[in-house]
Design a protein around this motif. Sequence first.
Motif, mmCIF file in Angstrom:
data_model
loop_
_atom_site.group_PDB
_atom_site.id
_atom_site.type_symbol
_atom_site.label_atom_id
_atom_site.label_comp_id
_atom_site.label_asym_id
_atom_site.label_seq_id
_atom_site.Cartn_x
_atom_site.Cartn_y
_atom_site.Cartn_z
ATOM 1 N N THR A 1 0.132 66.685 13.175
ATOM 2 C CA THR A 1 -0.173 66.974 11.857
ATOM 3 C C THR A 1 -0.040 65.348 11.234
ATOM 4 N N VAL A 2 -1.189 64.904 10.689
ATOM 5 C CA VAL A 2 -1.126 63.365 10.093
ATOM 6 C C VAL A 2 -1.077 63.591 8.566
ATOM 7 N N THR A 3 -0.087 62.845 8.165
ATOM 8 C CA THR A 3 0.453 62.899 6.611
ATOM 9 C C THR A 3 -0.591 62.050 5.713
ATOM 10 N N VAL A 4 -1.323 62.516 4.891
ATOM 11 C CA VAL A 4 -2.556 61.639 4.014
ATOM 12 C C VAL A 4 -2.254 61.776 2.680
ATOM 13 N N ASP A 5 -2.790 60.973 1.973
ATOM 14 C CA ASP A 5 -2.820 61.053 0.449
ATOM 15 C C ASP A 5 -4.348 60.481 0.259
ATOM 16 N N GLN A 6 -4.726 60.682 -1.243
ATOM 17 C CA GLN A 6 -5.794 60.702 -1.831
ATOM 18 C C GLN A 6 -5.669 59.946 -2.826
ATOM 19 N N LYS A 7 -6.916 58.981 -2.946
ATOM 20 C CA LYS A 7 -7.129 58.096 -4.098
ATOM 21 C C LYS A 7 -8.485 57.882 -4.597
ATOM 22 N N ALA A 8 -8.892 57.168 -5.473
ATOM 23 C CA ALA A 8 -10.367 57.029 -6.039
ATOM 24 C C ALA A 8 -11.274 56.194 -4.955
ATOM 25 N N GLY A 9 -10.570 55.456 -4.418
ATOM 26 C CA GLY A 9 -11.322 54.552 -3.637
ATOM 27 C C GLY A 9 -10.433 53.895 -2.542
ATOM 28 N N TYR A 10 -11.058 53.336 -1.464
ATOM 29 C CA TYR A 10 -10.223 52.980 -0.319
ATOM 30 C C TYR A 10 -10.896 51.482 0.031
ATOM 31 N N ASP A 11 -9.976 50.716 0.641
ATOM 32 C CA ASP A 11 -10.443 49.331 1.116
ATOM 33 C C ASP A 11 -10.314 49.172 2.464
ATOM 34 N N SER A 12 -10.579 47.796 2.948
ATOM 35 C CA SER A 12 -10.640 47.697 4.486
ATOM 36 C C SER A 12 -9.345 47.902 5.281
ATOM 37 N N ASP A 13 -8.423 47.709 4.669
ATOM 38 C CA ASP A 13 -7.137 47.680 5.333
ATOM 39 C C ASP A 13 -6.595 49.194 5.309
ATOM 40 N N ASP A 14 -7.172 50.104 4.433
ATOM 41 C CA ASP A 14 -6.576 51.371 4.423
ATOM 42 C C ASP A 14 -6.994 52.284 5.898
ATOM 43 N N MET A 15 -5.942 52.983 6.290
ATOM 44 C CA MET A 15 -6.107 53.913 7.709
ATOM 45 C C MET A 15 -7.074 54.879 6.920
ATOM 46 N N LYS A 16 -8.278 55.121 7.016
ATOM 47 C CA LYS A 16 -9.210 55.905 6.129
ATOM 48 C C LYS A 16 -9.123 57.257 7.094
ATOM 49 N N VAL A 17 -9.450 58.534 6.531
ATOM 50 C CA VAL A 17 -9.574 59.620 6.919
ATOM 51 C C VAL A 17 -10.558 60.554 6.434
ATOM 52 N N ARG A 18 -11.367 61.041 7.505
ATOM 53 C CA ARG A 18 -12.373 62.161 6.851
ATOM 54 C C ARG A 18 -11.802 63.544 7.607
ATOM 55 N N ARG A 19 -11.668 64.416 6.532
ATOM 56 C CA ARG A 19 -11.189 65.849 6.973
ATOM 57 C C ARG A 19 -11.987 66.945 6.307
ATOM 58 N N GLU A 20 -11.908 68.005 6.925
ATOM 59 C CA GLU A 20 -12.515 69.190 6.523
ATOM 60 C C GLU A 20 -11.701 70.315 6.310
#
Length: 255
Positions: free
Chosen positions: A129-148
Amino acid sequence: MMKAIILSAGQGSRLLPLTADRPKCLIDFNGKTLLDWQLDALIANGLTDILVVVGFKSDAVEAHLAARDERRAMIRTLFNPFFQVADNLGSVWLARPEMDGDFLILNGDTLVSPALVEKVLRDARAPITVTVDQKAGYDSDDMKVRREGPRLVAIGKTLPLDEVNAESIGMLVFRGEGAGIFSSTVDAVMHTAEGTKSWYLKVINRIAQESYVGTVSIKGHEWGEVDFPADVVSARALTAGWANPDAETETRRTA
């Protein structure tokens, strides 16, 4: 009993000169180091077997831990001798013998509250399990996630922004068969040419293409990542509230 592994081998070169003679994990935030904030949040949730992977100025970290006079938990260190030439997958690879049961990984630059840790331990039930957060926008240094739904489909810093709907905060939980899957995949990747230059979340992305990787959202909970000078300012503001919660509550009442 779940074990916790904290990855604190790096110097934090993006914070120089603040980290010239001390590792990032020993930066003081309102009377406690970053590492102390992490340890206290974990211990408050019953995690009493904690391994800290150290590297840069390891003697200073070990001396600091010895001075805690800790009686609530067993805190050990593991030295990563190639922290200067390998990304954090190297630290994870060294810690594989510790992955003999359920465990949690926490990045050494992530500040988390006890309430956040409690939620993650309660809700993280998938093998990985990966702990995630959400926000309005993401920058180049964020460890970005796509989830369904709760399933993690992809993770990485270079994901197309139109596919991103969350970010990893650098805290993962492994239960049951997830520990073995992760450990064996880490070893396999470290045997490749790019192994020492890989992040361990690249391994998670690889696993997600073949197996179920879950996510747990901590949206609304307090946390912070300390990577850049601006993050230090934000982290001090964040921990000021943790250090004196009564004052923060009174401020909210009178605002």
